[in-house]
Design a protein around this motif. Structure first.
Motif, PDB file in Angstrom:
ATOM      1  N   VAL A   1       0.875  -1.264   0.044  1.00  0.00           N
ATOM      2  CA  VAL A   1      -0.053   0.076   0.149  1.00  0.00           C
ATOM      3  C   VAL A   1       0.926   1.155   0.050  1.00  0.00           C
ATOM      4  CG1 VAL A   1      -1.558   1.409   1.591  1.00  0.00           C
ATOM      5  CG2 VAL A   1      -1.925  -1.054   0.981  1.00  0.00           C
ATOM      6  N   GLN A   2       1.884   1.269   0.813  1.00  0.00           N
ATOM      7  CA  GLN A   2       2.946   2.325   0.834  1.00  0.00           C
ATOM      8  C   GLN A   2       3.363   2.551  -0.650  1.00  0.00           C
ATOM      9  OE1 GLN A   2       5.409   0.908   3.877  1.00  0.00           O
ATOM     10  NE2 GLN A   2       4.471   1.830   5.503  1.00  0.00           N
ATOM     11  N   GLU A   3       3.812   1.657  -1.243  1.00  0.00           N
ATOM     12  CA  GLU A   3       4.191   1.802  -2.836  1.00  0.00           C
ATOM     13  C   GLU A   3       3.087   2.369  -3.617  1.00  0.00           C
ATOM     14  OE1 GLU A   3       7.207   1.388  -3.919  1.00  0.00           O
ATOM     15  OE2 GLU A   3       8.187   0.425  -2.142  1.00  0.00           O
ATOM     16  N   LEU A   4       1.750   1.669  -3.410  1.00  0.00           N
ATOM     17  CA  LEU A   4       0.810   2.445  -4.274  1.00  0.00           C
ATOM     18  C   LEU A   4       0.587   3.871  -4.066  1.00  0.00           C
ATOM     19  CD1 LEU A   4      -2.155  -0.217  -3.725  1.00  0.00           C
ATOM     20  CD2 LEU A   4      -0.833   0.100  -5.900  1.00  0.00           C
ATOM     21  N   ASN A   5       0.738   4.352  -2.519  1.00  0.00           N
ATOM     22  CA  ASN A   5       0.400   5.662  -2.343  1.00  0.00           C
ATOM     23  C   ASN A   5       1.625   6.450  -2.725  1.00  0.00           C
ATOM     24  OD1 ASN A   5      -1.762   5.162  -1.080  1.00  0.00           O
ATOM     25  ND2 ASN A   5      -0.817   4.958   1.099  1.00  0.00           N
TER      26      ASN A   5
ATOM     27  N   LEU B   1      -4.571   5.518   0.489  1.00  0.00           N
ATOM     28  CA  LEU B   1      -4.904   4.401   1.125  1.00  0.00           C
ATOM     29  C   LEU B   1      -4.442   4.628   2.351  1.00  0.00           C
ATOM     30  CD1 LEU B   1      -4.880   1.432  -1.398  1.00  0.00           C
ATOM     31  CD2 LEU B   1      -6.828   2.791  -0.821  1.00  0.00           C
ATOM     32  N   ASP B   2      -5.296   4.343   3.418  1.00  0.00           N
ATOM     33  CA  ASP B   2      -4.654   4.445   5.029  1.00  0.00           C
ATOM     34  C   ASP B   2      -4.130   3.334   5.280  1.00  0.00           C
ATOM     35  OD1 ASP B   2      -4.573   4.760   7.522  1.00  0.00           O
ATOM     36  OD2 ASP B   2      -6.468   4.572   8.236  1.00  0.00           O
TER      37      ASP B   2
ATOM     38  N   GLY C   1      -6.200   1.241   9.614  1.00  0.00           N
ATOM     39  CA  GLY C   1      -5.354   0.804   8.514  1.00  0.00           C
ATOM     40  C   GLY C   1      -5.028  -0.541   8.453  1.00  0.00           C
ATOM     41  N   SER C   2      -5.154  -1.178   9.688  1.00  0.00           N
ATOM     42  CA  SER C   2      -4.898  -2.693   9.832  1.00  0.00           C
ATOM     43  C   SER C   2      -5.954  -3.327   8.991  1.00  0.00           C
ATOM     44  CB  SER C   2      -4.559  -3.387  10.993  1.00  0.00           C
ATOM     45  OG  SER C   2      -3.395  -2.521  11.596  1.00  0.00           O
ATOM     46  N   TYR C   3      -7.299  -2.835   9.248  1.00  0.00           N
ATOM     47  CA  TYR C   3      -8.704  -3.267   8.641  1.00  0.00           C
ATOM     48  C   TYR C   3      -8.410  -3.224   7.063  1.00  0.00           C
ATOM     49  CZ  TYR C   3     -13.247  -5.122   7.997  1.00  0.00           C
ATOM     50  OH  TYR C   3     -14.278  -5.881   7.822  1.00  0.00           O
TER      51      TYR C   3
END
Length: 681
Positions: free
Chosen positions: A334-338, A363-364, A371-373
């Motif tokens: 997700v961090q790469e996506l953001n 994304l969170d 974020g975890s969910y």
């Protein structure tokens, strides 16, 4: 008081005698380039005009020599230069800072700061118009507002390059020294605390308090104390009472002593109905000591309850324990996506093609529940798109982010298992502040979820730990106090009370409490064993008469008892605004509504749920952790008070920031207008 350009309010210089000069905003400042070399000071690069050889006297007549003979000061702006400064540099100063200086003639008066309380004024030539002037204190008060909103310590303004930025705009700008900012904050804190104390004196109902704790980077242990009540207009009111350092060793006795000190300072010991703590053992013991103290002084009923949000957070941590490695992988994805616009656009196109939902970026990716969910949600709902993105960008992302079948199965099981938690937490975060009654209903639903579902073997141990924490919470809230709070929620009454809380004796105890504390005149004779005449006669009534009167009182009470009438009606819909319902129905239940005002103010959580479960809590934690000790109490309390509607006040003077901003806008407009006039000429 009267407002003028130079006096938006009673300034700091008026409150503490000190020499201050007015700041002149210089219009039509030409753009200059700052070249950063090895030295700390930038080199001023003049505009690319051919230099003209000029007689020295042409420059020097616009400067005056200081009495000590060591410096020269510009007659326009007061900028000082060493007496040894080359006249060419003086000429560049005039060209860059005061275009058209050679057309002003000899009519130039020194604007250099003088050791006098009289503001210095620059006489401008007629064609340039009158330059707008603003008091130095105005700028400093605006910076104080910035520090408060950004939750920054006064030491921020001591950063050299921040000061250089202001000097670039105007060399005459002078910021207060750091110690003066701290002194101002301390005085503002004291002044506003008196306003908070005065507002609490006007509260006619009971109040509830909540405790929260954290440790700063200096390893100082802090406790925040928040007070909540319901006002006469049936609106929730909340105010931060204090943020105090808990002395070492930070045990229950230190927490108790710090708490009592704050309650006495605000004179609300006799108004406190409940305390919601953070579930720590030290806080529980401190609240128990407070209850014993208040009970001994016969201050009225008092109850302490655990934070429902923190209980849920601990339960969720148990459930996520086995999936942490998988969630870490997904979070990295997700961090790469953001971080990449191209990859995120590819992901959106793929999810659309695969019909895997709509996703909003960024994304969170926080480590909190939200974020975890979302990590679990992403794997379950957009698994194909994730795999396609990883394979397409394998050279950059590698294979480490690809989830195997077993990992995906684990995520799907945990996601389904935690879905009821997600719904409950979403409700608690949206409906703020949540009533204790509705939270008890939610927690009962969570309990049913844990006990009725059969988890796989690898999830059984976490499920047992979750159930244990939930039982501990239920044991602490299953009492008459919470029962009374719950039934006064018109959405719950007796119908939705959980079985664990629905004791046969609680309703009669609640009725007795209502009659004893709220059922006063004109029906006081019905709640007393004898009438006033009986008491005057020494209570000399026959046994038969006593029985007859008891029967008559019971008959009359059943006919007029507000609590009985209230509970006999069906509960309100779950979407009902509880306070609005009581506001409308308070005329039907005048005495019961007084009890509802007291008990519905009980706080179900010691912190705002969205600050605990959502990413905004990360920013709050960072601000608290990084705040130095000499600023923590003042900055955080002032911020909370101003956000709650209190005016920022220095001693007895309110700081009118709206007016200050209007003045700043007017000054900017004057500068812009002066620039346009010059171009037209």
């Amino acid at each position: 008081m009267e407002w003028s350009v130079n006096n938006a309010f009673k300034s700091y210089k008026d409150m503490e005698p000190k020499s201050t000069m007015d700041m002149v905003l210089i219009p039509n400042m030409d753009t200059i380039d700052i070249v950063l070399g090895s030295s700390e000071k930038g080199n001023v690069v003049p505009s690319a005009k051919p230099r003209k050889k000029t007689m020295t006297s042409v420059y020097l007549k616009y400067f005056e020599t200081a009495p000590d003979g060591k410096t020269r000061r510009c007659k326009f702006c007061g900028q000082s230069y060493s007496i040894a400064t080359a006249t060419g540099n003086l000429g560049r100063h005039l060209s860059n800072r005061h275009p058209g200086y050679d057309k002003t003639g000899e009519n130039v008066t020194s604007s250099a700061p003088q050791p006098s309380t009289t503001p210095t004024v620059i006489k401008k030539p007629q064609q340039q118009g009158r330059a707008p002037q603003v008091d130095y204190d105005h700028l400093n008060w605006l910076l104080i507002k910035w520090l408060i909103l950004a939750t920054l310590p006064p030491s921020t303004l001591e950063e050299k390059w921040l000061a250089n930025s202001f000097k670039f705009l105007n060399p005459s700008i002078q910021l207060w020294p750091g110690e003066k900012y701290k002194a101002v904050f301390r005085e503002v804190f004291r002044s506003m605390r008196e306003d908070v104390r005065a507002s609490l004196e006007q509260v006619s109902s009971k109040v509830s308090i909540a405790l929260d704790f954290w440790t700063s980077y200096e390893q100082i242990f802090y406790m925040s104390i928040t007070c909540q009540w319901i006002d006469e207009n049936w609106s929730f009111r909340k105010v931060l009472l204090d943020i105090c350092q808990v002395p070492y060793p930070c045990s229950d006795s230190e927490i108790y002593n710090s708490l009592v000190k704050v309650l006495k300072m605000y004179n609300i010991e006799n108004k406190v109905l409940s305390c919601t703590h953070d579930n720590s053992q030290n806080a529980i013991h401190a609240c128990h000591a407070l209850k014993e103290d208040l009970d001994g002084q016969k201050m009225g009923p008092f109850c302490f309850i655990p934070c429902a949000a923190r209980t849920l957070s601990l339960i969720i941590d148990d459930a996520l324990r086995t999936t942490k490695p998988v969630i870490a992988k997904v979070r990295e994805f997700v961090q790469e996506l953001n971080a990449s616009l191209d990859i995120s656009e590819d992901f959106i196109q793929l999810t659309t093609a695969y019909k895997e939902g709509s996703w909003q970026f960024p994304l969170d990716a926080s480590a909190r529940w939200s974020g975890s969910y979302q990590m679990l949600d992403l794997v379950q709902k957009a698994g194909k798109s994730m795999d396609a993105i990883v394979r397409k960008n394998e050279e950059m992302l590698g294979n480490r982010m690809l989830l195997n079948t077993a990992e995906k199965n684990v995520v799907n099981i945990v996601h389904n298992y935690l879905e009821p938690f997600y719904k409950v937490i979403s409700e608690i975060c949206v409906n703020t502040p949540p009533t204790i009654g509705m939270v008890i209903v939610y927690m009962d639903h969570i309990s049913d979820t844990i006990t009725t579902r059969q988890p796989p073997d690898w999830l059984k141990n976490p499920a047992e730990d979750m159930a244990k924490k939930l039982r501990s919470y239920n044991n602490q809230v299953c009492n008459i106090f919470i029962y009374m709070t719950a039934i006064l929620d018109p959405r719950i009454k007796c119908e939705l009370i959980p079985e664990s809380l629905n004791s046969e004796n609680y309703l009669e105890e609640a009725r007795a409490h209502f009659v004893r504390n709220y059922y006063t005149t004109p029906f006081s004779s019905m709640t007393s064993g004898y009438s006033s005449q009986d008491i005057e006669d020494g209570g000399a009534v026959s046994f038969a008469e006593e029985i007859a009167r008891k029967k008559r009182r019971a008959s009359m009470s059943n006919a007029t008892d507000e609590l009985t009438q209230y509970l006999s009606e069906s509960p309100a819909p779950t979407k009902t605004d509880v306070l609005e319902w009581w506001k409308v129905n308070s005329t039907r239940y005048p005495r019961l509504s007084a009890m509802a005002r007291d008990f519905l103010a009980v706080q179900a959580t010691s912190v705002k749920p969205d600050e605990l479960f959502c990413s905004k809590g990360d920013e709050i934690d960072k601000q608290r952790f990084c705040m130095p000790h000499d600023s923590t109490q003042a900055i955080l309390c002032i911020k909370s008070w101003t956000q709650g509607g209190l005016k920022l006040k220095y001693k007895s003077t309110e700081i009118d920031y709206k007016r200050l901003m209007e003045m700043a806008a007017a000054a900017a407009a004057d500068i812009s207008s002066a620039g346009i006039d010059k171009k037209q000429k």
